[in-house]
Design a protein around this motif. Structure first.
Motif, PDB file in Angstrom:
ATOM      1  N   ARG A  32       0.966  -0.973   0.287  1.00 50.45           N
ATOM      2  CA  ARG A  32       0.283   0.341   0.158  1.00 50.45           C
ATOM      3  C   ARG A  32       1.088   1.262  -0.018  1.00 50.45           C
ATOM      4  N   GLN A  34      -0.584   5.247   0.275  1.00 47.26           N
ATOM      5  CA  GLN A  34      -1.455   6.276   0.317  1.00 47.26           C
ATOM      6  C   GLN A  34      -2.836   5.214  -0.480  1.00 47.26           C
ATOM      7  N   HIS A  35      -3.507   6.065  -1.194  1.00 46.37           N
ATOM      8  CA  HIS A  35      -4.668   5.175  -1.544  1.00 46.37           C
ATOM      9  C   HIS A  35      -4.412   4.241  -2.695  1.00 46.37           C
ATOM     10  N   GLU A  37      -3.355   0.139  -3.807  1.00 40.31           N
ATOM     11  CA  GLU A  37      -2.446  -1.196  -3.233  1.00 40.31           C
ATOM     12  C   GLU A  37      -2.137  -1.850  -4.664  1.00 40.31           C
ATOM     13  N   LEU A  75      -3.275   4.070 -10.235  1.00 37.84           N
ATOM     14  CA  LEU A  75      -3.210   3.948  -8.906  1.00 37.84           C
ATOM     15  C   LEU A  75      -1.815   2.593  -8.399  1.00 37.84           C
TER      16      LEU A  75
END
Length: 117
Positions: A32, A34-35, A37, A75
């Motif tokens: 992980r 921050q936001h 994964e 992400l």
């Protein structure tokens, strides 16, 4: 734990097993930042591979790999950038998807290499 969470957890374990059999060393699970994964971080020789695992019990809504959205891929790349920097990695990297379809008759595993390009 909800059934879909358990299915996902089992899928990640199965993907790790599959990759080990193919000669990959699993370096991290559920990394992980921050936001973001990353399900699995693996290495094969001088190649660092960031792997998104998608497990589904049916194809009514599409194949498992179709559930990796543009936003999710961005992400994963952001978290990968952090991993690369903190581990001082200076070799090649790749982003893969391991799609697992579970049915009553067993499971199908599909490894999609370089999936984000």
């Amino acid at each position: 734990m909800a059934q879909h969470n358990e299915t996902g957890r089992q899928g990640e374990a199965e993907a790790a097993r599959y990759l080990r059999e193919k000669g990959y060393e699993i370096l991290a699970t559920n990394f992980r930042y921050q936001h973001a994964e990353i399900d699995l971080v693996a290495q094969k020789g001088k190649l660092l591979v960031f792997i998104e695992v998608k497990t589904r019990t049916g194809t009514a809504f599409g194949n498992p790999e179709e559930f990796v959205s543009y936003t999710k891929s961005r992400l994963v790349m952001k978290a990968a950038e952090h991993y690369i920097f903190t581990h001082n990695w200076h070799h090649d990297v790749r982003f893969d998807i391991v799609a697992i379809l579970v049915s009553g008759s067993g499971q199908q595993i599909r490894h999609i290499e370089d999936a984000f390009s």
